[in-house]
Write an enzyme that holds these catalytic residues in place. Structure first.
Site, short mmCIF file in Angstrom:
data_model
loop_
_atom_site.label_atom_id
_atom_site.label_comp_id
_atom_site.label_asym_id
_atom_site.label_seq_id
_atom_site.Cartn_x
_atom_site.Cartn_y
_atom_site.Cartn_z
N ALA A 50 -32.35 -11.89 4.06
CA ALA A 50 -33.50 -12.18 4.29
C ALA A 50 -33.44 -13.30 5.24
CB ALA A 50 -33.98 -12.79 3.07
N MET A 65 -33.46 -16.68 5.61
CA MET A 65 -32.50 -17.65 5.61
C MET A 65 -30.95 -17.24 5.73
SD MET A 65 -33.34 -20.57 5.00
CE MET A 65 -32.01 -21.82 4.48
N ARG A 107 -28.17 -6.00 -0.07
CA ARG A 107 -28.22 -4.65 -1.01
C ARG A 107 -28.84 -3.50 -0.51
NH1 ARG A 107 -32.47 -5.89 -5.93
NH2 ARG A 107 -33.64 -6.32 -3.89
N SER A 108 -30.12 -3.57 0.35
CA SER A 108 -30.57 -2.33 0.87
C SER A 108 -30.39 -2.55 2.38
CB SER A 108 -32.01 -2.22 0.75
OG SER A 108 -32.35 -3.69 1.08
N SER A 116 -30.20 -27.40 3.63
CA SER A 116 -31.43 -27.81 3.79
C SER A 116 -31.86 -27.52 5.19
CB SER A 116 -31.50 -29.25 3.65
OG SER A 116 -32.92 -29.75 3.97
N LYS A 144 -28.73 -31.72 -3.39
CA LYS A 144 -29.68 -30.87 -2.77
C LYS A 144 -31.02 -30.85 -3.39
CE LYS A 144 -31.69 -28.10 0.29
NZ LYS A 144 -32.72 -27.09 -0.60
N HIS A 172 -32.59 -34.25 -2.79
CA HIS A 172 -32.95 -34.29 -1.63
C HIS A 172 -34.46 -33.68 -1.44
CE1 HIS A 172 -33.77 -31.74 1.87
NE2 HIS A 172 -33.35 -32.66 2.80
N ASN A 173 -34.58 -32.59 -2.21
CA ASN A 173 -35.90 -31.90 -2.25
C ASN A 173 -36.99 -32.62 -2.93
OD1 ASN A 173 -34.56 -29.51 -1.24
ND2 ASN A 173 -35.46 -28.33 -2.24
N GLU A 222 -38.04 -35.30 -0.79
CA GLU A 222 -38.99 -34.77 0.18
C GLU A 222 -40.46 -34.55 -0.32
OE1 GLU A 222 -37.24 -30.80 1.81
OE2 GLU A 222 -39.25 -30.00 1.55
N ARG A 237 -49.20 -32.98 -7.07
CA ARG A 237 -49.40 -31.23 -6.68
C ARG A 237 -50.01 -30.83 -7.95
NH1 ARG A 237 -44.28 -29.13 -3.09
NH2 ARG A 237 -44.14 -31.03 -1.92
N HIS A 259 -35.97 -50.38 -36.55
CA HIS A 259 -35.24 -49.94 -35.48
C HIS A 259 -34.47 -51.13 -35.16
CE1 HIS A 259 -36.49 -46.04 -35.30
NE2 HIS A 259 -37.96 -46.29 -34.98
#
Ligand code: ATR
Length: 473
Positions: A14, A16, A36-37, A131, A185, A188-189, A192, A290, A454
């Site tokens: 694909a 990437m 694969r295909s 990335s 990673k 990192h995202n 971002e 978001r 406690h």
């Protein structure tokens, strides 16, 4: 075998995967390619076969047979079950010493599991965070490979040759064992996400508090990109805000539905932060912002909720824009400080020995959060590898202390004007909590002792204490 001459194989073609394969080929490596295909393999060869030496393969057996020993295969398929299936198939065709690299966005706990399974078969497994999106994959990404150190000897030079380069240094280094590459990673995202939320809040303040036209705000971001905030995200913010919609003639941003999507890495970061007990509040606010933006039915019904008396807009526009700049910078320092705290906590939890300065180094180019700022982070950890918080590095401490008055003014003005600034505000609260002499956690402990015995610790004596509260029966 004279046909076994590819230095690396890429399976999963694909966008990437095919861009990474092209990047290898363009750097003079012979690349075996497989999908694969067959269609994607054929398309790659037809469109880009002239860019270098590709060896297309139809079957896994043919693909693996075309690789030099030790064989190196980069898997670029969908994260999850597809990745498991491809790894299992490859492992069946490979021999001890061969290396399987997962370059997808896999969850680090999956990588830990896969690494153990593959190691048990005598093969090497490298979970590599990559990335930079499609463009980075083709022209030089930031690469975060985990896995056994010895596999990096066979793999490092190859990966470093296709990564982004900054000041003659590759944006790729061995991160640590098993899941460490995918973990960093992931964070990192998450960073971002925080960066983008902070930029969004800065935009909203100029738009709503100062009533500035979008084109003028674009100019402000363009200006900011020449200073401390210089970064890829600030640069492209100016681009996005400059875009005019061809149909309506309006700024494109005004015709885009205001519901932000997510693919999950921000959510993973926050889940991990909760598990590790690290207050990664900037990233969490960004993920929640978001989610709120996407709660469209609820927002629709809530639109009429009363605002109460709102304050007037700031009168000095130039001064307030500068204050927003400072608030953005200080909040960004907090988000990175928290992200690095989480990486260090993960490193300790899993015994990875991740070096934070290395991350600042390899994030300077190729990736989405690349920024001049990362040079300062790298210097901070070089000067003091044991730094307890990025906020305590002299450079950042001074920057934030200089910005804090403006930061408070921005958060309070936003609040008084009814403009949501969750990331600006929570980052400031984090900063104030971090520097506080005393926190109300003392009261929390008192309450916990009251209702649940406690116990608590005292400031003036060793040991644990329980009070016989008057409310006790
Ligand atoms: P994109 O969304 O850009 O298509 P992706 O979904 O992350 O990228 O990955 C798609 C790639 O994973 C494709 O190469 C796909 O192969 P096909 O072209 O044959 O669809 C591959 N892929 C997905 N599931 C797979 C599986 N179970 N086994 C092998 N490859 C798989």
């Amino acid at each position: 075998d004279s046909t076994a001459r590819a230095q690396i194989g890429v399976t999963g073609l694909a966008v990437m995967g095919s861009n990474i394969a092209r990047n290898f080929a363009r750097h003079g490596h012979t690349v075996a390619v497989h999908n694969r295909s067959r269609a994607k393999t054929d398309a790659l060869i037809a469109d880009h076969g002239h860019e270098g030496d590709f060896l297309p393969a139809e079957t896994t057996a043919e693909f693996v047979a075309s690789l030099e020993v030790p064989r190196r295969v980069l898997v670029m398929v969908q994260a999850g079950p597809a990745t498991d299936a491809v790894i299992a198939d490859l492992a069946d065709h490979m021999e001890p010493g061969d290396i399987i690299i997962d370059g997808g966005n896999s969850l680090y706990t999956d990588t830990i599991r896969r690494e153990a399974e593959i190691r048990a078969r005598g093969l090497h497994f490298v979970g590599a965070g990559i990335s930079g999106g499609e463009e980075g994959a083709l022209n030089g990404p930031s690469i975060m490979p985990g896995g056994p150190a010895e596999s990096y000897e066979h793999l490092g030079p190859l990966l470093e040759s296709i990564s982004a380069q900054v000041d003659g240094e590759p944006c790729c280094t061995h991160i640590g064992p098993d899941g460490s590459g995918h973990f960093v990673k992931m964070v990192h995202n998450g960073i971002e996400y925080a960066d983008m939320q902070l930029i969004g809040e800065a935009f909203d303040l100029m738009r709503t508090a100062l009533d500035m036209p979008v084109a003028e705000i674009a100019d402000v971001f363009r200006q900011w990109n020449t200073g401390d905030l210089e970064s890829y995200l600030v640069e492209i913010t100016a681009e996005v805000l400059s875009q005019v919609d061809a149909h309506t003639g309006k700024p494109l941003v005004d015709v885009i539905v205001d519901s932000a999507g997510q693919k999950g890495t921000g959510r993973w970061t926050v889940k991990s932060a909760l598990d590790l007990g690290v207050p990664t509040t900037g990233i969490a606010e960004a993920v929640f912002a978001r989610a709120l933006s996407s709660a469209t039915a609820q927002r629709e019904r809530s639109r009429g909720l009363g605002s109460g008396q709102l304050a007037a807009a700031p009168t000095d526009k130039v001064e307030f824009v500068d204050a927003i700049n400072q608030a953005l910078y200080a909040s960004k320092v907090v988000a990175y400080a928290q992200g690095f705290d989480q990486i260090l906590a993960g490193s300790q939890e899993y015994d990875w020995n991740v070096k934070p300065g290395d991350l600042a180094t390899i994030w300077r180019g190729g990736c989405i959060i690349r920024a001049t700022f990362l040079d300062r982070i790298r210097e901070a950890y070089a000067a003091d590898p044991q730094l307890p918080s990025l906020l305590l590095a002299p450079y950042f401490r001074e920057a934030v202390e200089n910005a804090v008055d403006a930061w408070r003014r921005v958060v309070s003005t936003a609040t008084l004007m009814g403009i949501p600034v969750p990331a600006f505000a929570s980052s400031l609260s984090y900063y104030d909590a971090l520097r506080a002499e005393r926190l109300p956690a003392a009261l929390t402990q008192g309450l916990r002792d009251y209702f649940g015995a406690h116990t608590y610790k005292r400031v003036d004596a060793e040991g644990s204490f329980h009070t016989l509260w008057s409310g006790d029966r």
